[in-house]
Write a protein that holds these residues in place. Sequence first.
Motif, PDB file in Angstrom:
ATOM      1  N   ALA A 142     -80.096  49.513 -24.984  1.00  0.00           N
ATOM      2  CA  ALA A 142     -80.914  50.023 -26.162  1.00  0.00           C
ATOM      3  C   ALA A 142     -82.105  51.162 -25.814  1.00  0.00           C
ATOM      4  O   ALA A 142     -82.250  52.072 -26.340  1.00  0.00           O
ATOM      5  CB  ALA A 142     -81.552  48.884 -26.944  1.00  0.00           C
ATOM      6  N   LEU A 143     -82.699  51.058 -24.327  1.00  0.00           N
ATOM      7  CA  LEU A 143     -83.682  51.471 -23.956  1.00  0.00           C
ATOM      8  C   LEU A 143     -82.975  53.245 -23.735  1.00  0.00           C
ATOM      9  O   LEU A 143     -83.399  54.187 -24.143  1.00  0.00           O
ATOM     10  CB  LEU A 143     -84.124  51.032 -22.847  1.00  0.00           C
ATOM     11  CG  LEU A 143     -85.330  52.328 -22.150  1.00  0.00           C
ATOM     12  CD1 LEU A 143     -86.458  52.405 -22.833  1.00  0.00           C
ATOM     13  CD2 LEU A 143     -85.835  51.297 -20.718  1.00  0.00           C
ATOM     14  N   ALA A 144     -81.925  53.089 -22.988  1.00  0.00           N
ATOM     15  CA  ALA A 144     -81.351  54.420 -22.784  1.00  0.00           C
ATOM     16  C   ALA A 144     -81.114  55.423 -24.263  1.00  0.00           C
ATOM     17  O   ALA A 144     -81.127  56.573 -24.204  1.00  0.00           O
ATOM     18  CB  ALA A 144     -79.898  54.159 -22.070  1.00  0.00           C
ATOM     19  N   ALA A 145     -80.467  54.531 -25.024  1.00  0.00           N
ATOM     20  CA  ALA A 145     -80.414  55.159 -26.594  1.00  0.00           C
ATOM     21  C   ALA A 145     -81.496  55.527 -27.089  1.00  0.00           C
ATOM     22  O   ALA A 145     -81.580  56.626 -27.668  1.00  0.00           O
ATOM     23  CB  ALA A 145     -79.550  54.087 -27.358  1.00  0.00           C
ATOM     24  N   ALA A 146     -82.639  55.037 -26.805  1.00  0.00           N
ATOM     25  CA  ALA A 146     -84.103  55.355 -27.529  1.00  0.00           C
ATOM     26  C   ALA A 146     -84.716  56.420 -26.672  1.00  0.00           C
ATOM     27  O   ALA A 146     -85.415  56.859 -27.497  1.00  0.00           O
ATOM     28  CB  ALA A 146     -84.745  53.957 -27.685  1.00  0.00           C
ATOM     29  N   LEU A 147     -84.503  56.755 -25.548  1.00  0.00           N
ATOM     30  CA  LEU A 147     -85.006  57.659 -24.815  1.00  0.00           C
ATOM     31  C   LEU A 147     -84.722  58.836 -25.266  1.00  0.00           C
ATOM     32  O   LEU A 147     -83.497  59.247 -25.685  1.00  0.00           O
ATOM     33  CB  LEU A 147     -84.977  57.520 -23.225  1.00  0.00           C
ATOM     34  CG  LEU A 147     -85.783  56.392 -22.538  1.00  0.00           C
ATOM     35  CD1 LEU A 147     -85.324  56.124 -21.370  1.00  0.00           C
ATOM     36  CD2 LEU A 147     -87.266  56.645 -22.524  1.00  0.00           C
ATOM     37  N   PRO A 148     -85.659  60.282 -25.372  1.00  0.00           N
ATOM     38  CA  PRO A 148     -85.071  61.450 -25.658  1.00  0.00           C
ATOM     39  C   PRO A 148     -84.037  62.026 -24.813  1.00  0.00           C
ATOM     40  O   PRO A 148     -83.022  62.788 -25.081  1.00  0.00           O
ATOM     41  CB  PRO A 148     -86.406  62.367 -25.513  1.00  0.00           C
ATOM     42  CG  PRO A 148     -87.406  61.125 -26.005  1.00  0.00           C
ATOM     43  CD  PRO A 148     -86.872  60.181 -25.289  1.00  0.00           C
ATOM     44  N   ASP A 149     -83.987  61.764 -23.265  1.00  0.00           N
ATOM     45  CA  ASP A 149     -83.006  62.207 -22.561  1.00  0.00           C
ATOM     46  C   ASP A 149     -82.825  60.951 -21.630  1.00  0.00           C
ATOM     47  O   ASP A 149     -83.071  60.993 -20.529  1.00  0.00           O
ATOM     48  CB  ASP A 149     -83.772  63.284 -21.630  1.00  0.00           C
ATOM     49  CG  ASP A 149     -82.561  63.815 -20.808  1.00  0.00           C
ATOM     50  OD1 ASP A 149     -81.343  63.462 -20.958  1.00  0.00           O
ATOM     51  OD2 ASP A 149     -82.893  64.860 -20.100  1.00  0.00           O
ATOM     52  N   GLY A 150     -82.507  59.976 -22.260  1.00  0.00           N
ATOM     53  CA  GLY A 150     -81.732  58.696 -21.678  1.00  0.00           C
ATOM     54  C   GLY A 150     -80.334  58.854 -21.277  1.00  0.00           C
ATOM     55  O   GLY A 150     -79.562  59.147 -21.812  1.00  0.00           O
ATOM     56  N   ARG A 151     -80.080  58.383 -19.956  1.00  0.00           N
ATOM     57  CA  ARG A 151     -78.589  58.282 -19.620  1.00  0.00           C
ATOM     58  C   ARG A 151     -78.484  56.691 -19.100  1.00  0.00           C
ATOM     59  O   ARG A 151     -79.454  56.080 -18.762  1.00  0.00           O
ATOM     60  CB  ARG A 151     -78.482  58.945 -18.324  1.00  0.00           C
ATOM     61  CG  ARG A 151     -78.396  60.737 -18.811  1.00  0.00           C
ATOM     62  CD  ARG A 151     -80.038  61.129 -18.099  1.00  0.00           C
ATOM     63  NE  ARG A 151     -80.210  62.581 -18.407  1.00  0.00           N
ATOM     64  CZ  ARG A 151     -79.969  63.364 -17.551  1.00  0.00           C
ATOM     65  NH1 ARG A 151     -79.244  63.364 -16.432  1.00  0.00           N
ATOM     66  NH2 ARG A 151     -80.105  64.749 -17.824  1.00  0.00           N
ATOM     67  N   LEU A 152     -77.342  56.347 -19.141  1.00  0.00           N
ATOM     68  CA  LEU A 152     -77.004  54.715 -18.716  1.00  0.00           C
ATOM     69  C   LEU A 152     -76.045  54.606 -17.864  1.00  0.00           C
ATOM     70  O   LEU A 152     -74.782  55.527 -17.698  1.00  0.00           O
ATOM     71  CB  LEU A 152     -76.489  54.145 -19.958  1.00  0.00           C
ATOM     72  CG  LEU A 152     -75.961  52.768 -19.880  1.00  0.00           C
ATOM     73  CD1 LEU A 152     -77.447  51.802 -19.756  1.00  0.00           C
ATOM     74  CD2 LEU A 152     -75.530  52.390 -20.939  1.00  0.00           C
ATOM     75  N   ALA A 153     -76.247  53.909 -16.701  1.00  0.00           N
ATOM     76  CA  ALA A 153     -75.358  53.527 -15.860  1.00  0.00           C
ATOM     77  C   ALA A 153     -75.063  51.761 -15.511  1.00  0.00           C
ATOM     78  O   ALA A 153     -75.987  51.210 -15.593  1.00  0.00           O
ATOM     79  CB  ALA A 153     -75.596  54.001 -14.390  1.00  0.00           C
ATOM     80  N   ARG A 154     -73.996  51.517 -16.082  1.00  0.00           N
ATOM     81  CA  ARG A 154     -73.536  50.182 -16.023  1.00  0.00           C
ATOM     82  C   ARG A 154     -72.850  49.636 -14.720  1.00  0.00           C
ATOM     83  O   ARG A 154     -71.629  50.283 -14.458  1.00  0.00           O
ATOM     84  CB  ARG A 154     -72.737  49.901 -17.332  1.00  0.00           C
ATOM     85  CG  ARG A 154     -73.516  50.143 -18.666  1.00  0.00           C
ATOM     86  CD  ARG A 154     -72.478  50.481 -19.926  1.00  0.00           C
ATOM     87  NE  ARG A 154     -71.655  48.956 -20.192  1.00  0.00           N
ATOM     88  CZ  ARG A 154     -70.810  48.974 -21.043  1.00  0.00           C
ATOM     89  NH1 ARG A 154     -70.739  49.979 -21.843  1.00  0.00           N
ATOM     90  NH2 ARG A 154     -70.282  47.739 -21.138  1.00  0.00           N
ATOM     91  N   LEU A 155     -73.247  48.717 -14.285  1.00  0.00           N
ATOM     92  CA  LEU A 155     -72.521  48.184 -13.151  1.00  0.00           C
ATOM     93  C   LEU A 155     -72.021  46.684 -13.346  1.00  0.00           C
ATOM     94  O   LEU A 155     -72.672  45.701 -13.562  1.00  0.00           O
ATOM     95  CB  LEU A 155     -73.554  48.210 -11.809  1.00  0.00           C
ATOM     96  CG  LEU A 155     -74.205  49.390 -11.492  1.00  0.00           C
ATOM     97  CD1 LEU A 155     -74.988  49.210 -10.128  1.00  0.00           C
ATOM     98  CD2 LEU A 155     -72.752  50.538 -10.999  1.00  0.00           C
ATOM     99  N   ALA A 156     -70.782  46.631 -13.199  1.00  0.00           N
ATOM    100  CA  ALA A 156     -70.056  45.446 -13.938  1.00  0.00           C
ATOM    101  C   ALA A 156     -70.252  44.306 -13.123  1.00  0.00           C
ATOM    102  O   ALA A 156     -70.509  43.303 -13.953  1.00  0.00           O
ATOM    103  CB  ALA A 156     -68.647  45.759 -13.944  1.00  0.00           C
ATOM    104  N   ASP A 157     -70.239  44.355 -11.920  1.00  0.00           N
ATOM    105  CA  ASP A 157     -70.484  43.026 -11.233  1.00  0.00           C
ATOM    106  C   ASP A 157     -71.955  42.687 -10.588  1.00  0.00           C
ATOM    107  O   ASP A 157     -71.975  41.780  -9.878  1.00  0.00           O
ATOM    108  CB  ASP A 157     -69.603  43.033 -10.038  1.00  0.00           C
ATOM    109  CG  ASP A 157     -68.037  42.976 -10.343  1.00  0.00           C
ATOM    110  OD1 ASP A 157     -67.897  42.658 -11.512  1.00  0.00           O
ATOM    111  OD2 ASP A 157     -67.280  43.946  -9.801  1.00  0.00           O
ATOM    112  N   CYS A 158     -72.912  43.017 -11.312  1.00  0.00           N
ATOM    113  CA  CYS A 158     -74.104  42.974 -10.811  1.00  0.00           C
ATOM    114  C   CYS A 158     -74.954  42.226 -11.879  1.00  0.00           C
ATOM    115  O   CYS A 158     -74.695  42.139 -12.879  1.00  0.00           O
ATOM    116  CB  CYS A 158     -75.003  44.315 -10.481  1.00  0.00           C
ATOM    117  SG  CYS A 158     -74.158  45.399  -9.511  1.00  0.00           S
ATOM    118  N   GLY A 159     -76.158  41.510 -11.124  1.00  0.00           N
ATOM    119  CA  GLY A 159     -76.913  40.763 -11.955  1.00  0.00           C
ATOM    120  C   GLY A 159     -78.308  41.693 -12.159  1.00  0.00           C
ATOM    121  O   GLY A 159     -78.306  42.779 -12.411  1.00  0.00           O
TER     122      GLY A 159
END
Length: 266
Positions: A211-228
Amino acid sequence: MRDGGAPRLRRPAAEPGAPRAILLHGLAGRADVWRPFLDRAPGGWEWWDVELPWAGMSDPTWAHRGDPVELLAAVLDGRHFDLVVAHSFAANLVTEAGSRGWFRELPAVLVSPFYRSRADEFDWSSISYYLNEFHRTFLEAMTLGEAARFPANYRTWMAHRLRDWVGPYGWMRFFDVYLRSPLVDLSTTTAARLVVVGEQDVAARPEDGRALAAALPDGRLARLADCGHFPMAQDADGFSRAVADFLTTLPSERRRREPEPSMELM
């Protein structure tokens, strides 16, 4: 009274005039949480860290001394960096500081942030979870680094000790910052922000980071599957690749100024 240490150079760049990045740990954390990442950090940059006022088992009265956003700004006042990489509680402070005019033009990597897009997303169950399960984040931290060699019952004891060190005042500072997250004006932040989320995070919900990445004017997202909650240590290779990819998108003209004499070199 402890107001945080001086920034320390932890990994120099091979060439002079390299851009400079600062690493900021979370609540009750330590700068050493970045060590696995520093072993793999992208070259061509200077990598710095700092012990913040809320470093684990230091003076807990930081929580009595006003707004933590201002405490962070005071630690970095007069320091010149080209990138900030902030974890957890510190990621929230950097985000909020951007809305106040600090760091808003500084690219940032926000690791495991806490964020809600609407105030009505907070309910009584939210408070109950973050109050009664607060130690779970510290228990996860006990599986990293040197602490991992200790028996499980000792790690559990240490997690509760860290929770008790943070105490009610520290917890209130944390949760107040989280509660404010829907009210922060993100539109004033002009620089690029990479949000890194661990899909197994039980502290900062993965949906918070998305949600934060989507709300930022120039937000990008990196998702790491096996991380906490600690992707920089739990998947240092994946985290480093995400940061390196982000750095390639930044303007090449970003260059640091000469080091300030007050900065401690290590």
